[in-house]
Design an enzyme around this catalytic site. Sequence first.
Site, PDB file in Angstrom:
ATOM      1  CD  GLU A   1      -2.726   1.442   2.363  1.00  0.00           C
ATOM      2  OE1 GLU A   1      -3.341   2.318   2.618  1.00  0.00           O
ATOM      3  OE2 GLU A   1      -2.775   0.412   3.193  1.00  0.00           O
ATOM      4  CE  LYS A  27      -6.396   0.031   1.262  1.00  0.00           C
ATOM      5  NZ  LYS A  27      -6.850  -0.509   2.582  1.00  0.00           N
TER       6      LYS A  27
END
Length: 335
Positions: A183, A225
């Site tokens: 992420e 992500k």
Amino acid sequence: MSCTAKGSELARTVEALISPGKGILAADESTGTAGKRLESVGLPNTEDNRRALRELLFTADGVEKFISGVILYEETLFQASSKGTPLTKELADRGIVPGIKVDIGTVALVGSPRELYTQGLDNLRQRCDKYYAAGARFAKWRAVITIDTAAGLPSPAGVRSAAAGLAAYAKVCQEAGLVPIVEPEVLADGPHGIDDCEAVTHEVLSVVFRELAIAKVQLETILLKPNMIVPGSKGPAATPDAVAAATLRVLRRTVPPAVPGIMFLSGGQSEEEATKHLELINKLGGSPWYVSFSYGRALQASALKAWSGDAANAAAAQAVFIQRAEANSQAALAK
């Protein structure tokens, strides 16, 4: 467990997480962040209230139709429901994969104090082994990137340190049997426009995948992500079509097709914006990845308000949560 067995398990976990029409619920708010959410509806920040909110979401009728995995905070991983059942079992019994946030927050980057470095690599393998034993099968690590064009941010050093941390984390997780969610979040704070977000996100993702390659991370068993390409919170507005087109353009230019799934963060968007943008990205099509959601506030905000800590409101709050989850499920299917 042998390397081959771990690889097979990682592949099975990825397959479960990218089930068509499903996404991931991010319920990994730290104690402090969870407290702010609770306080917004007049509730004190207690362990019982944090558990009650998460139990409300995890046990909603039909949640398994739209949610494939849940990212947990360490407290939640070891909590039991009001009935005494481990919350991980509540999820697993519904066919939902439990995951775990493994970073431990950010500190100022040495030499560039306006940028942030994510901590948590110390003893990460030992913690991953503990989390795996507790039932977690995937993990999340968030690196944050600040845009300030006037100040020359992000700096090359800031981007490299964020990317190297993500790569080191991902390699440790795969060795421990956990699918790593990578992420790199380009923050939407500030007055920058959509073009600046596109340029910075392109740079960040390019460096992240270079570092993943250097660390010999297996791309087939990670999930990405990323942020969507949106203007800063104080910047000039962009249309949903422009957001979708810019987002897909960056992904096509930077993300290898070996990556099985892209699970967007909502990044300060409203519930409706996060759903609409996801729908439009999928309607554009032509991507080699499964493209879905890994939302926190964009799935929880309305349900939290409807619940407000009152047991009498639980069913109504769960219905609101399921409505949001189903809307995003449809968006993931370009419907």
